[in-house]
Motif scaffolding. Structure first.
Motif, PDB file in Angstrom:
ATOM      1  N   THR A  90       0.813  -1.218   0.000  1.00  0.00           N
ATOM      2  CA  THR A  90       0.000   0.000   0.000  1.00  0.00           C
ATOM      3  C   THR A  90       0.846   1.267   0.000  1.00  0.00           C
ATOM      4  O   THR A  90       0.327   2.368   0.133  1.00  0.00           O
ATOM      5  CB  THR A  90      -0.962   0.028   1.208  1.00  0.00           C
ATOM      6  OG1 THR A  90      -0.195  -0.032   2.416  1.00  0.00           O
ATOM      7  CG2 THR A  90      -1.935  -1.137   1.158  1.00  0.00           C
ATOM      8  N   SER A 116      -3.730   1.162   6.919  1.00  0.00           N
ATOM      9  CA  SER A 116      -2.575   1.430   6.070  1.00  0.00           C
ATOM     10  C   SER A 116      -2.579   2.879   5.602  1.00  0.00           C
ATOM     11  O   SER A 116      -3.483   3.655   5.907  1.00  0.00           O
ATOM     12  CB  SER A 116      -2.603   0.492   4.857  1.00  0.00           C
ATOM     13  OG  SER A 116      -3.727   0.768   4.042  1.00  0.00           O
ATOM     14  N   THR A 127      -8.487  -0.395   1.873  1.00  0.00           N
ATOM     15  CA  THR A 127      -7.312  -1.118   1.388  1.00  0.00           C
ATOM     16  C   THR A 127      -7.704  -2.164   0.354  1.00  0.00           C
ATOM     17  O   THR A 127      -7.017  -2.341  -0.667  1.00  0.00           O
ATOM     18  CB  THR A 127      -6.577  -1.786   2.568  1.00  0.00           C
ATOM     19  OG1 THR A 127      -6.124  -0.772   3.470  1.00  0.00           O
ATOM     20  CG2 THR A 127      -5.379  -2.586   2.076  1.00  0.00           C
TER      21      THR A 127
END
Length: 412
Positions: A90, A116, A127
């Motif tokens: 990420t 994240s 995500t």
């Protein structure tokens, strides 16, 4: 440290001496078969057994090696049968690497934190959207036990590990925790599940290691290149500047302020590369045998650009007369000297001094191949790849702004 965490950005160990990829620019097609199928849940070909690990995990806890078999000839398999573990998925480059690998039809297992992005702003749902097409594994790469348990729950073998991990800010503690320890955890875990190839996103600046994050990266690189398993291969990618690291002054210049640079603006040249082009090059490293067991410095297309030339491009895109503010290096050197002095008395200031040194490094050192014979940076020796130019990037940012280009916690 991410290549993108300094406004002057971009980024050797010569023991052992790695082979270096110094070929002419070669634009490769990105038209690959889309990944229109779900990740296959193939079981490892052997039962799980408990043995001593080949490499000691970076953990105070004892962990058992999960002995799965993965064919060293995975390159002969169709893409949809190759399982690729991506850590740092990420981060700024990691997101594009996942997208590129998915588009080429690989089975992608993307490791991500439950929260994240910059300062953990993305939850699980966000995500999953960001990593669409990949099988997302929520885990912690800084904890070898957690990582291996998460992978075991997937009931999959691993063929290739791709690491896009980089420390949040290049600080001393974070560099060793992420650039070395977490990256090594991903190597150990990948090997324990059968991985036979490791693609590492490193940085071209490790050629001249003066900073802690560079030393951490080089320590892992050396261990990666010295694997005892002769069937295990690696590709170490050392890119020059990312586009977004050079876009930090677009908004202030649009407001009529001058473009800031150090000295005469003719130092720290680079061949900036876009995130899409870099992701494509990293994906090439999965199967292309000429990139096996190689250190691969790489830049974007075109000539190397100094800060002065970068500023001139931006003013041209804006249709304005160039206006520069040249800051003497002595200003930065004075600040670093003060911080170093205070750090001797107040240890907590040591991190701040390191950040100052990072800025100083990026302001003076070119992100090009360092010619070992002359000791000078060489534009000619620095390979080019891709099609996206910095001018194209500036035009896009002027139109659309820097959304999605935020600097910050880039490592996963």
């Amino acid at each position: 440290m991410s290549l993108s965490s300094s406004p002057f950005n971009v980024f050797a160990s010569y023991t052992p001496k790695p082979k270096t990829f110094l070929k002419d620019s070669k634009l490769l097609s990105r038209s690959h078969q889309p990944n229109s199928f779900p990740l296959q849940t193939q079981k490892p070909s052997t039962n799980l057994t408990l043995t001593r690990p080949k490499l000691k995990p970076i953990s105070s806890l004892e962990t058992s090696e999960i002995n799965t078999s993965s064919s060293p000839t995975f390159r002969n398999k169709p893409a949809n049968e190759i399982n690729i573990l991506v850590v740092g998925s990420t981060g700024y480059i990691g997101r594009f690497v996942v997208k590129e690998l998915v588009s080429r039809g690989f089975n992608v297992i993307a490791v991500a934190r439950e929260k994240s992005g910059v300062r953990g702003k993305n939850n699980k749902e966000e995500t999953l959207k960001q990593l669409k097409g990949a099988n997302v594994c929520f885990s912690d790469v800084t904890d070898i036990t957690s990582l291996q348990e998460s992978l075991q729950n997937l009931n999959l073998s691993i063929d290739v590990v791709v690491s896009c991990l980089a420390s949040r800010n290049g600080g001393i503690k974070d560099s060793w925790k992420i650039d070395y320890e977490a990256t090594k955890n991903s190597l150990v875990a990948g090997q324990n599940f059968g991985a036979k190839h490791f693609v590492l996103l490193s940085a071209i600046c490790v050629q001249k290691p003066l900073l802690e994050f560079q030393r951490a990266k080089l320590k892992f690189e050396a261990e990666l290149m010295n694997q005892k398993d002769s069937t295990f291969t690696y590709s170490i990618v050392r890119p020059t500047a990312f586009f977004k690291s050079l876009g930090g002054q677009v908004e202030i210049v649009k407001e009529g302020k001058p473009y800031v640079m150090f000295g005469d603006g003719k130092l720290c040249a680079c061949k900036p590369i876009s995130e899409e082009d870099l992701a494509s090059f990293i994906a090439d490293c999965v199967l292309e045998e000429d990139k096996m067991n190689q250190v691969l410095p790489i830049g974007g297309p075109g000539k190397a650009l100094t800060p002065l030339e970068q500023g001139e491009i931006l003013f041209r895109v804006l249709g304005r007369e160039p206006k520069f503010l040249k800051v003497p290096f002595e200003v930065m050197d004075f600040v670093i000297g003060v911080l170093d002095g205070v750090a001797k008395v107040v240890p907590g200031v040591k991190e701040a001094a390191e950040f100052g040194k990072i800025g100083r490094y990026y302001a003076a050192e070119s992100m090009l191949i360092l010619d070992p014979e002359t000791g000078e940076y060489s534009e000619e020796m620095t390979p080019s790849y891709g099609k996206d130019t910095l001018e194209d990037f500036f035009e896009k940012v002027v139109r659309e702004g820097m959304a999605g280009q935020e600097l910050g916690e880039q490592f996963f």
